[in-house]
Structures are given as structure tokens and as C-alpha cells.
Scaffold this active site. Structure first.
Site, mmCIF file in Angstrom:
data_model
loop_
_atom_site.group_PDB
_atom_site.id
_atom_site.type_symbol
_atom_site.label_atom_id
_atom_site.label_comp_id
_atom_site.label_asym_id
_atom_site.label_seq_id
_atom_site.Cartn_x
_atom_site.Cartn_y
_atom_site.Cartn_z
ATOM 1 N N PHE A 1 0.799 -1.118 0.136
ATOM 2 C CA PHE A 1 0.056 -0.091 -0.024
ATOM 3 C C PHE A 1 0.817 1.060 0.120
ATOM 4 O O PHE A 1 1.677 1.426 0.876
ATOM 5 C CB PHE A 1 -1.054 0.047 1.288
ATOM 6 C CG PHE A 1 -2.019 1.034 1.279
ATOM 7 C CD1 PHE A 1 -2.988 0.881 0.933
ATOM 8 C CD2 PHE A 1 -1.506 2.304 1.728
ATOM 9 C CE1 PHE A 1 -4.247 1.781 0.762
ATOM 10 C CE2 PHE A 1 -2.596 3.344 1.796
ATOM 11 C CZ PHE A 1 -3.995 2.920 1.388
ATOM 12 N N GLY B 1 -2.374 4.745 -1.971
ATOM 13 C CA GLY B 1 -3.909 4.116 -1.915
ATOM 14 C C GLY B 1 -4.639 4.852 -3.044
ATOM 15 O O GLY B 1 -5.834 4.747 -2.864
ATOM 16 N N SER C 1 -5.240 3.984 -6.024
ATOM 17 C CA SER C 1 -5.543 2.963 -7.215
ATOM 18 C C SER C 1 -7.256 3.114 -7.690
ATOM 19 O O SER C 1 -8.112 3.576 -6.711
ATOM 20 C CB SER C 1 -5.591 1.589 -6.656
ATOM 21 O OG SER C 1 -6.417 0.653 -7.469
ATOM 22 N N ALA D 1 2.657 -7.693 -7.442
ATOM 23 C CA ALA D 1 2.445 -9.374 -7.419
ATOM 24 C C ALA D 1 3.508 -9.950 -7.376
ATOM 25 O O ALA D 1 3.706 -11.113 -7.136
ATOM 26 C CB ALA D 1 1.488 -9.523 -8.616
ATOM 27 N N VAL E 1 8.091 -6.090 -3.598
ATOM 28 C CA VAL E 1 7.843 -4.873 -3.211
ATOM 29 C C VAL E 1 8.960 -4.041 -3.392
ATOM 30 O O VAL E 1 10.090 -4.166 -2.983
ATOM 31 C CB VAL E 1 7.554 -5.030 -1.538
ATOM 32 C CG1 VAL E 1 7.437 -3.715 -1.145
ATOM 33 C CG2 VAL E 1 6.738 -5.900 -1.128
ATOM 34 N N TYR F 1 -9.265 8.990 -23.049
ATOM 35 C CA TYR F 1 -9.648 9.152 -21.933
ATOM 36 C C TYR F 1 -11.112 9.599 -21.640
ATOM 37 O O TYR F 1 -11.456 10.422 -21.974
ATOM 38 C CB TYR F 1 -8.792 10.029 -20.769
ATOM 39 C CG TYR F 1 -8.819 9.873 -19.210
ATOM 40 C CD1 TYR F 1 -7.991 9.485 -18.505
ATOM 41 C CD2 TYR F 1 -10.090 10.389 -18.552
ATOM 42 C CE1 TYR F 1 -8.221 9.255 -17.130
ATOM 43 C CE2 TYR F 1 -10.173 10.425 -17.410
ATOM 44 C CZ TYR F 1 -9.192 9.938 -16.557
ATOM 45 O OH TYR F 1 -9.516 9.985 -15.308
#
Length: 529
Positions: free
Chosen positions: A132, A135, A137, A264, A267, A450
Site C-alpha cells: 500500500f 492508496g 488505485s 504481485a 515490493v 480518456y
């Protein structure tokens, strides 16, 4: 810094609403009036009360985590502060009282060594670890599978400028450094990163790396992954130091395994990035074109030329009409045609030179110069756009964004197909929709699109948006475009991403996952199923 709009403080985002809680946006009368045309006349009222299930982390596991020296918390407030991100589905779930994705514990390491130790504990104690950072996302990247207890690894204590090579113009920054802090530290030494995504106030250096972020000055400075020259990554198999030179022919570029990996595979604890001297001049201008096709052609000509501005952004007819490029004027009808924002940064002689050349080319391509006022309005308000979403949700609107990227030859088809898919999917549910689009990242071979979507929220807005998003994803794939340009994969794009890259590539990535994280500790369900 020479521009006050990027010299912002680090903002501590609160759960459930975007950005600085002390600086909310309010809808103008013109916006409220426009919403009534979509049948939006009242909000859903206050959100549901939040309750958390007890932490599933055992006492022995908590003790082992504490022995690493990192701070460990299992209280409700800290866990809620790490609940999901800031997509519209994330916010809708929060408003509905859904706390099912809250981590069972939050661990805050203060050193890279502690990160490695926490990873080892999670592997030994059968815990899931979810990195994290800021934050911010917006694709479900902070909601890993919950078969095992989930530990949120908050990296924001890993902060600061570790090293600066002024000769090579390379900076090493701790991964948890927020972007405003990174720019402040670099500016003290006369340098700048120049990465300004709309999440600038809350995003971190490490988060930008693992999501392949693209800032609004991307045409001048490149995407974040293009800035990265090296990484330090803690994995369950050990620490990887990647990047010993600017370029190399020594096998595949292993940076690419971790850039965009969304935690995934490991880190990221430190990032080495290309920097540049702080520009002495920043100028932004507005240009008018007859239609989106003409504006896009002009952007392509500039992108494929040898002289480029730092910023290029083109709003389509609908977005231009609603003045969405200027949050302070949103909802006030603008003139017809489309609006392009062109920005320049550098030293005075360089800016003037580029300004003259670019202006001449844009005029030749049918552009009408509008001066500095619209450019300055965008420049000053560029980080305020996302703040509009919360009051729109409060008013009873369903509002969300999505983005994609394709080659220039496919731009018109992609825009038309995604717009039609969104309009039909929401219309089939009985609510008209406004679909807007802009280009804000361009390359010699293509550009990103976008989209912003607004419609009336129905009784189940999560299902309503889920159907629209699925239709848009299908249209993107059918048009041969990529499912994401800079929002990352997370869980929202996972199935379409797998379709996009194909079976061979999925097999290769799963082999990497098995080699680096054989117990599946890191972010299971994020990026890959």
C-alpha cells in the site's frame, strides 16, 4: 518550483472521498441545472454505518510481525484507512457500508530491511501481503483475494531522497515518497522529476512505478516507467537490485518485470529515476479546432515531429462544451468545436523558440490561437478535476472514468466504438448518459483516449456501472486497443488483460510469479487470476 499548482502539500486522503478533505468542491448552479437534463435531481443520502469483522491475524503472527521492528496495527480506524482505493465502485461500496476488503492488519516498515523481514513472516505464517503506497488505485488494485488473512504493507514511512547524481541527472528515491515531497526535495537541489498525474497530491514514487503511471507532462518528460533507470525490490526469494546502466544489451530488461507488476512479484523499496533541471518558464495556451478529428490530426503531426511541447491535451466536442478541462467553469457552456491545451516548459529562449514553431504548425493545421487564459485555467485547476466526482455522486449521479490507448490509425474507430458501447449499455438500463473524451498522452505512433461518463444512478449503481464497464472493455478489445494506458490492471481489468496478452504471455508471467513468490504471498488475484 516555478508553478504553485505543483508545489502542493502531501494530502492525507481519507477513506470514501477523493483528495484533501479540507478543500472539497461544490457543484455550481450551472452543473446542477445540467444534471436535471439527465433526470438527476437528488442524492442517495448519507452512507451506511461501517462495521469491521475482527482481524483474522493470529496472536502468534502478530507477535512475529512486531518482532520485525515495523509498526503493526489492527484497530478499526487504521484498517479502514487502508480499505480499497478510489474507483467509483470503491466509493460506492464504501457508501453502502461494504468493508469486506479491509485488511486484517496494517504493517508500517521504516526500513527496506524490515520490508524483507515482513515478507518472510507472511510466508511463514500463511498471510497475504498487499503493498500500500498512496492508496490512489482506481482499478481494484488494493483488494487482493482473501482466502488468507491480509496484511496491508504501508510503505509511506520509506520516504526521502536517498541519492542524487547531478552529473548523470539520476535521483534515488525511497518508494514511499509522495510526489509533492519528491519534487520539493529535488527542487532544493535544482532538479525536478516532472511527473504530475491527477493523483499527484497522494501518489508515491513506488506506486507510480508499479502501475506504469503517466503524468500530464508525458509528451515532454515521458511516462514514469520511461523515467525509471533502476529499482530495488524485496521478493520472498530475496532482494533484487535492478539497473546498473542507462541501457544494456545484457539480456532482457528485468526492470520491465516489476514496472507495472502492481506488487504481485515483489515490493519496490527504492526507485532510481531520470531527473532534469527545474524549468525557469512554464507557459500554457489554448487552441481551438473545428472538430476532434482536426485536433487529433494536429496532435499527431506534432508528436511525429522533432519539436514537441511538454503538454498536449485535446478535449472532444462534448467535454469542450461542458468546460470539463476547467473544473472551476464546469457546466458553463463553451463555444463549439474542440479545445486543445498546449504547454511549454524550459528556459526563456527555448520556450519562445518552441512556442513559435509549434504555433505556426498548429495554425497551418487549422488551429485558432486562444491565448493564455484557457491554458492557465487548465494549469491551475488540473488536479481539481477528480474532486468533482464526490459531489456528483452526492447529487445522485453515476460518474466514472476509463482510459485506453491505440495507434493513430485506430483512434477514430476506438473513440466511436467505446462511446457507443457506454451509451448503449447505460441507455439499455433506462438512463441516458453523457460520454466525454480527451487525449492527454501522445506518442509518435499513437495516443491514449480518456473517457468520462455521467448518468443518473439507479437503485444498484454498482451493477449499473459493471454492465457499462464490461461493454466498454469488450469494445476496446474488439477494436484491438489496450485495456489500460495508465490506470493499471488491478482486478477490474484482469480478465480483459489476460485476453489481450494471450496464453503464451500469461504462462510466462505465471512462471515468474511461481519463481519469485512460490507461496503466493504477494497480492493474489491482482494482475493475474
Amino acid at each position: 518550483m516555478t508553478s504553485s499548482e505543483v508545489d502542493l502539500p502531501v494530502v492525507a486522503f481519507e477513506p470514501g472521498r477523493w483528495g484533501d478533505p479540507g478543500a472539497p468542491m461544490h457543484l455550481s448552479e450551472s452543473v446542477l441545472g445540467a444534471l436535471t437534463m439527465l433526470g438527476i435531481e437528488g442524492g442517495p443520502g448519507p452512507g451506511a454505518e461501517l462495521f469491521l469483522m475482527p482481524s483474522r491475524v493470529s496472536g502468534r503472527a502478530l507477535s512475529a510481525l512486531q518482532k520485525t521492528g515495523a509498526a503493526v496495527a489492527v484497530d478499526d480506524g487504521t484498517r479502514l484507512a487502508h480499505l480499497r482505493g478510489y474507483s467509483t465502485p470503491d466509493l460506492l461500496k464504501y457508501r453502502a457500508g461494504d468493508t469486506s476488503d479491509a485488511p486484517d492488519a496494517v504493517v508500517v516498515p521504516s526500513t527496506a530491511e524490515q520490508v524483507a523481514e515482513v515478507l518472510a513472516v507472511c510466508a511463514a505464517k500463511d498471510l497475504t501481503l498487499s503493498p500500500f503506497a498512496g492508496g490512489t488505485s482506481v482499478t481494484g488494485g488494493l483488494a487482493p483475494e482473501r482466502a488468507r488473512p491480509v496484511v496491508a504493507l504501508d510503505l509511506r514511512a520509506l520516504t526521502g531522497l536517498i541519492a542524487l547524481d547531478t552529473v548523470s541527472q539520476v535521483a534515488t528515491l525511497a518508494a514511499g515518497t509522495r510526489l509533492p515531497e519528491a519534487e520539493r526535495l529535488l527542487a532544493e537541489q535544482g532538479f525536478e522529476l516532472g511527473h504530475f498525474p491527477q493523483s499527484y497530491e497522494g501518489a508515491t514514487v513506488g506506486g507510480c512505478a508499479v502501475t506504469r503511471s503517466a503524468g500530464q507532462s508525458s509528451i515532454g518528460y515521458g511516462r514514469f516507467d520511461e523515467m525509471v533507470v533502476g529499482l530495488t525490490v524485496a521478493t520472498p526469494q530475496g532482494v533484487a537490485e535492478i539497473g546498473t546502466a542507462p541501457k544494456s544489451a545484457a539480456g532482457p530488461d528485468l526492470r520491465q518485470l516489476f514496472l507495472g507488476s502492481e506488487g504481485a512479484f515483489g515490493v519496490v523499496t527504492a526507485v532510481r529515476v531520470r531527473v532534469h533541471p527545474v524549468p525557469t518558464v512554464r507557459r500554457f495556451y489554448g487552441w481551438h479546432f473545428a472538430d476532434f478529428a482536426a485536433g487529433a490530426r494536429a496532435m499527431r503531426v506534432l508528436a511525429q515531429g522533432s519539436v514537441r511541447p511538454t503538454v498536449l491535451r485535446l478535449s472532444d466536442e462534448v467535454e469542450t462544451a461542458l468546460n470539463l478541462a476547467d473544473p472551476s467553469a464546469a457546466g458553463k457552456a463553451a463555444a463549439g468545436g474542440v479545445m486543445m491545451i498546449v504547454g511549454f516548459e524550459g528556459d526563456e529562449p527555448d520556450v519562445d523558440c518552441r512556442d513559435g514553431y509549434v504555433s505556426a504548425r498548429l495554425a497551418e493545421l487549422g488551429g485558432q490561437f486562444l491565448g493564455e487564459e484557457p491554458g492557465e485555467a487548465w494549469r491551475v485547476g488540473r488536479f481539481r478535476g477528480p474532486y468533482l466526482r464526490d459531489p456528483l455522486l452526492d447529487a445522485g449521479a453515476l460518474v466514472e472514468t476509463l482510459e485506453t490507448v491505440t495507434f493513430w490509425s485506430n483512434i477514430e474507430r476506438l473513440k466511436a466504438d467505446v462511446t457507443a458501447a457506454l451509451t448503449a449499455a447505460l441507455g439499455d438500463q433506462g438512463t441516458p448518459a453523457v460520454v466525454m473524451c480527451h487525449i492527454s498522452h501522445v506518442y509518435s505512433t499513437g495516443a491514449s483516449l480518456y473517457f468520462t461518463v455521467i448518468s443518473k444512478a439507479l437503485e444498484d449503481p454498482l451493477a449499473q456501472w459493471g454492465a457499462a464497464k464490461a461493454a466498454a472493455n469488450a469494445a476496446i478489445r474488439a477494436a484491438g486497443a489496450s485495456i489500460t494506458h495508465h490506470h493499471a490492471v488491478g482486478t477490474d481489468h484482469r480478465s480483459t488483460y489476460v485476453e489481450e496478452i494471450g496464453e503464451v504471455q500469461v504462462t510466462a508471467l505465471r512462471a515468474v510469479k511461481a519463481a519469485l513468490d512460490p507461496q503466493g504471498v504477494l497480492n493474489p488475484g491482482i494482475l493475474l487470476p
